[in-house]
Design an enzyme around this catalytic site. Structure first.
Site, mmCIF file in Angstrom:
data_model
loop_
_atom_site.group_PDB
_atom_site.id
_atom_site.type_symbol
_atom_site.label_atom_id
_atom_site.label_comp_id
_atom_site.label_asym_id
_atom_site.label_seq_id
_atom_site.Cartn_x
_atom_site.Cartn_y
_atom_site.Cartn_z
ATOM 1 N N ARG A 164 0.769 -7.494 5.238
ATOM 2 C CA ARG A 164 0.409 -6.179 5.638
ATOM 3 C C ARG A 164 0.589 -5.873 7.176
ATOM 4 N NH1 ARG A 164 -0.938 -5.186 0.420
ATOM 5 N NH2 ARG A 164 -2.894 -5.791 -0.352
ATOM 6 N N CYS A 218 0.741 -1.243 -0.024
ATOM 7 C CA CYS A 218 -0.115 0.001 -0.140
ATOM 8 C C CYS A 218 0.711 1.433 -0.108
ATOM 9 C CB CYS A 218 -0.974 0.151 1.231
ATOM 10 S SG CYS A 218 -2.127 -1.631 1.274
ATOM 11 N N LYS A 277 -8.451 -0.501 10.682
ATOM 12 C CA LYS A 277 -8.178 -1.603 9.728
ATOM 13 C C LYS A 277 -7.141 -2.544 10.168
ATOM 14 C CE LYS A 277 -7.412 -2.321 4.676
ATOM 15 N NZ LYS A 277 -7.295 -1.990 3.577
ATOM 16 N N SER A 310 -15.083 -8.576 1.811
ATOM 17 C CA SER A 310 -15.269 -9.844 0.858
ATOM 18 C C SER A 310 -15.289 -11.160 1.405
ATOM 19 C CB SER A 310 -13.916 -9.819 -0.061
ATOM 20 O OG SER A 310 -12.810 -9.796 0.554
ATOM 21 N N LYS A 346 -13.053 -2.020 9.940
ATOM 22 C CA LYS A 346 -12.879 -3.094 9.125
ATOM 23 C C LYS A 346 -11.974 -4.110 9.487
ATOM 24 C CE LYS A 346 -11.205 -3.862 4.488
ATOM 25 N NZ LYS A 346 -10.167 -3.268 3.410
HETATM 26 C C1 PBG Z 1 -7.097 -1.913 -0.230
HETATM 27 C C2 PBG Z 1 -8.327 -2.365 0.524
HETATM 28 C C3 PBG Z 1 -8.533 -3.896 0.779
HETATM 29 C C4 PBG Z 1 -9.977 -3.920 1.073
HETATM 30 C C5 PBG Z 1 -10.517 -2.623 0.790
HETATM 31 N N1 PBG Z 1 -9.260 -1.827 0.437
HETATM 32 C C6 PBG Z 1 -7.695 -4.985 0.776
HETATM 33 C C7 PBG Z 1 -6.457 -4.983 1.801
HETATM 34 O O1 PBG Z 1 -6.252 -4.100 2.595
HETATM 35 O O2 PBG Z 1 -5.678 -6.036 1.552
HETATM 36 C C8 PBG Z 1 -10.489 -4.917 1.465
HETATM 37 C C9 PBG Z 1 -11.985 -5.077 1.140
HETATM 38 C C10 PBG Z 1 -12.756 -6.436 1.189
HETATM 39 O O3 PBG Z 1 -12.013 -7.492 1.493
HETATM 40 O O4 PBG Z 1 -13.583 -6.413 0.796
HETATM 41 N N2 PBG Z 1 -6.063 -1.529 0.729
#
Ligand code: PBG
Length: 322
Positions: A216, A129, A194, A273, A247
């Protein structure tokens, strides 16, 4: 006490249950995530997320039109670039898929709320990122790039920009560059708490954003921590976040509740997701009732304290709630 107290009296009929229900879902609180790419006539289903697609702009316009008919009022856009590089430069290209999509959608549907995800991981060749230095993501060098991406989204007409990278100080960097650029009215929805979660698996296939080395955990939060979420959220609010997000949602309902109670600002939660795909996989096997399970999950997120829910179920749930 019993027999005077009989809580079942309030459950006797559907009408009475409706009368005393504490939490209700409203399609106006949903944000529908969509994946855009270049090209024409592209509508490719994402295998790990049945019912979700990679869409070219023309097909995106159709999808959003149908979502509007279902009662969806807001979308969040993720972009798939034409080419990836070390810094993720397509993220701030005014002609990239997301920027073009924002311009088109705001023209077609002026009342639609358009949110953009601000991050570099879809755009970098290494899938992290931010910019890589000494094998890790360099925080401060990444800030300027994120700010550029956010301003480019604002220039295209985004109502809300949503940084999801978890760099320290990015809300302040984005807020000040937006303001300097004449976009003081553009809202920031920060992915404030997050977590480094296994539940993003299907998304990384959808966004083609899996890290090419490592993971990450050096920037996203440890799933074991909740006090730290309050620190993160507090900092983002001080830096200028208008809405804060937790999240994922389901494994973090306690965090949603604490954030809401501590700060009282608008709180969003991302029903990610993996949460979506788990439910859909059980539905496909006939192990779970689709509509009931979906509405139960969304209600739980709301009950925990979320004002806004980002969810791949948005269209279907909105239809059911009409
Ligand atoms: C980008 C991002 C991610 C998600 C939203 N923005 C993936 C991540 O951080 O790896 C995940 C969304 C989802 O799983 O529905 N950084």
């Amino acid at each position: 006490m019993f027999p005077v107290a009989r809580p079942r009296r309030l459950r006797r009929t559907a009408a009475i249950r409706d009368l005393v229900r504490e939490t209700s879902l409203d399609p106006k609180d949903f944000i529908y995530p969509l994946f855009v790419r270049h090209g024409k006539g592209v509508r490719t289903e994402i295998t790990s997320m049945p019912g979700n697609y990679h869409l070219s702009i023309d097909m995106l316009v159709e999808e959003v039109g149908a979502a509007r008919d279902d009662g969806v009022c807001a979308v969040i856009l993720f972009g798939l670039p034409e080419k990836k590089d070390e810094t993720g430069s397509e993220a701030w290209d005014d002609e990239a898929a997301v920027q073009t999509a924002v311009r088109t959608l705001k023209k077609e549907y002026p009342g639609l709320i358009v949110v953009t995800d601000v991050c570099l991981c879809e755009y970098t060749s290494h899938g992290h990122c931010g910019v890589i230095e000494d094998g890790g993501v360099a925080n401060d060098k990444t800030l300027e790039l994120l700010a550029r991406a956010a301003v480019s989204h604002a220039r295209a007409g985004a109502d809300i920009v949503a940084p999801s990278d978890m760099m320290d100080g990015r809300v302040e960097a984005i807020r000040s560059y937006l303001d300097e650029s004449g976009f003081s009215e553009v809202t920031i929805l920060s992915y404030a708490a997050k977590y480094a979660s296994a539940f993003y698996g299907p998304f990384r296939e959808a966004a083609e954003s899996a890290p090419q080395f490592g993971d990450r955990r050096a920037y996203q939060m440890d799933p074991a921590n909740a006090d730290e979420a309050l620190v993160e959220v507090g900092l983002d609010i001080e830096e200028g976040a208008d809405i804060v997000m937790v999240k994922p949602a389901l494994a973090y309902l306690d965090v949603i509740r604490r954030v809401k109670e501590t700060y009282g600002v608008p709180v969003a939660a991302y029903n990610v997701s993996g949460e979506y795909s788990m439910l859909m996989a059980a539905v496909e096997r006939g192990w779970i009732e689709r509509e009931r399970a979906m509405l139960e999950v969304l209600t739980a997120i709301k009950r925990a304290g979320a004002d806004i829910i980002l969810t791949y179920h948005a269209r279907e749930a909105a239809r059911l709630l009409r």
